[in-house]
Write a protein that holds these residues in place. Structure first.
Motif, PDB file in Angstrom:
ATOM      1  N   ASN A  33      -4.296  -0.872  -6.761  1.00  9.07           N
ATOM      2  CA  ASN A  33      -2.856  -0.944  -6.520  1.00  9.07           C
ATOM      3  C   ASN A  33      -2.130  -1.937  -7.421  1.00  9.07           C
ATOM      4  O   ASN A  33      -0.927  -1.844  -7.587  1.00  9.07           O
ATOM      5  N   ASN A  54      -1.596   6.943  -1.488  1.00  4.25           N
ATOM      6  CA  ASN A  54      -2.945   6.433  -1.719  1.00  4.25           C
ATOM      7  C   ASN A  54      -3.854   6.585  -0.512  1.00  4.25           C
ATOM      8  O   ASN A  54      -5.027   6.319  -0.575  1.00  4.25           O
ATOM      9  N   MET A  72       0.846  -1.201   0.000  1.00  8.10           N
ATOM     10  CA  MET A  72       0.000   0.000   0.000  1.00  8.10           C
ATOM     11  C   MET A  72       0.881   1.249   0.000  1.00  8.10           C
ATOM     12  O   MET A  72       1.799   1.331   0.787  1.00  8.10           O
TER      13      MET A  72
END
Ligand code: HEM
Length: 225
Positions: free
Chosen positions: A202, A5, A1
């Protein structure tokens, strides 16, 4: 991650504020604070329920406070030992808190609907942390990241519950039980859906493949997460 984001400031703010909330049960140590005043006094004073409740809120608070710090890719790469140390604390906290949550879910206010809502959440919370942990033991970083995203989305239900409840009661004027029935599911199902959407997006982000490959093989040789 990836860091960019996530809306970091509100994410961290809510994790810290709600993560510290269990402290109020220690500071205002009475039979009438918070959830206690809505419960039969025999249950509140019951040794097993009382112990499970405090295990749940203490380790749930620790999970919420520590978990969000693990999602910064830059910090993970830079301070891998700190990531492993905090990660171990997080895994233990979620395991203890989820088992205790499953027990107290049986006695949740609102009966079968809230018991199943919180019960399924507790089982998934335990399941996803086990998957996250076993994938990193096998050296599978991408799977580990994905399971951790799902798991923290569930941990974050402690925050979303405390946003949905006042919204339904104060704005929509629903009675407590109706709101609680709905929120026992609404606090986590959308979180999981959002986590899946974020992970789907992603997939298109170019990963640092060479870094991951070298980390993956070093983990296989040295499985000391
Ligand atoms: C994600 C999985 C979680 C599950 C399945 C879960 C389940 C439960 C259940 C069943 C109750 C009792 C509800 C009732 O008797 O009506 C409860 C209360 C509580 N939980 Fe959790 N919980 C979770 C996460 C967390 C986390 C991460 C925290 C950390 C802050 C937390 C803090 C609390 C607190 C403070 C209470 C007392 C109620 C209140 O004062 O608002 N829980 N939880």
């Amino acid at each position: 991650m990836r860091v960019k984001n996530l809306p970091w400031i509100p994410f961290a703010f809510f994790a810290i504020v709600i993560g510290l909330y269990p402290l109020t049960y220690y500071l205002l140590n009475t039979d009438h604070f918070g959830l206690f005043h809505q419960k039969p006094i025999q249950l509140v004073r019951n040794f097993y329920w009382h112990t499970a409740f405090y295990i749940h809120i203490t380790f749930g608070g620790i999970a919420l406070l520590t978990g969000w710090t693990q999602f910064s890719q830059r910090l993970r790469y830079k301070y891998i030992n700190a990531h492993r140390f905090v990660g171990k604390i997080y895994v233990i906290a979620v395991m203890l808190s989820s088992v205790a949550a499953l027990f107290i879910a049986v006695f949740a206010i609102g009966g079968i609907i809230t018991t199943t809502g919180f019960g399924v959440l507790a089982i998934l919370w335990f399941f996803t942390i086990s998957k996250a942990y076993t994938s990193i033991l096998k050296g599978n970083i991408i799977q580990h990241e994905n399971w951790m995203v799902r798991n923290y989305a569930l941990t974050f239900s402690a925050v979303t519950l405390r946003i949905w409840m006042p919204a339904f009661q104060l704005i929509a004027h629903w009675d407590f039980i109706t709101a609680y029935h709905i929120v026992s599911w609404l606090c986590w199902v959308p979180n999981l859906i959002i986590a899946e959407i974020m992970m789907g997006r992603n997939k298109n982000v170019p990963l640092k493949i060479s870094f991951l490959k070298s980390r993956q093989s070093s983990l296989k040789n040295n499985c000391d997460f």
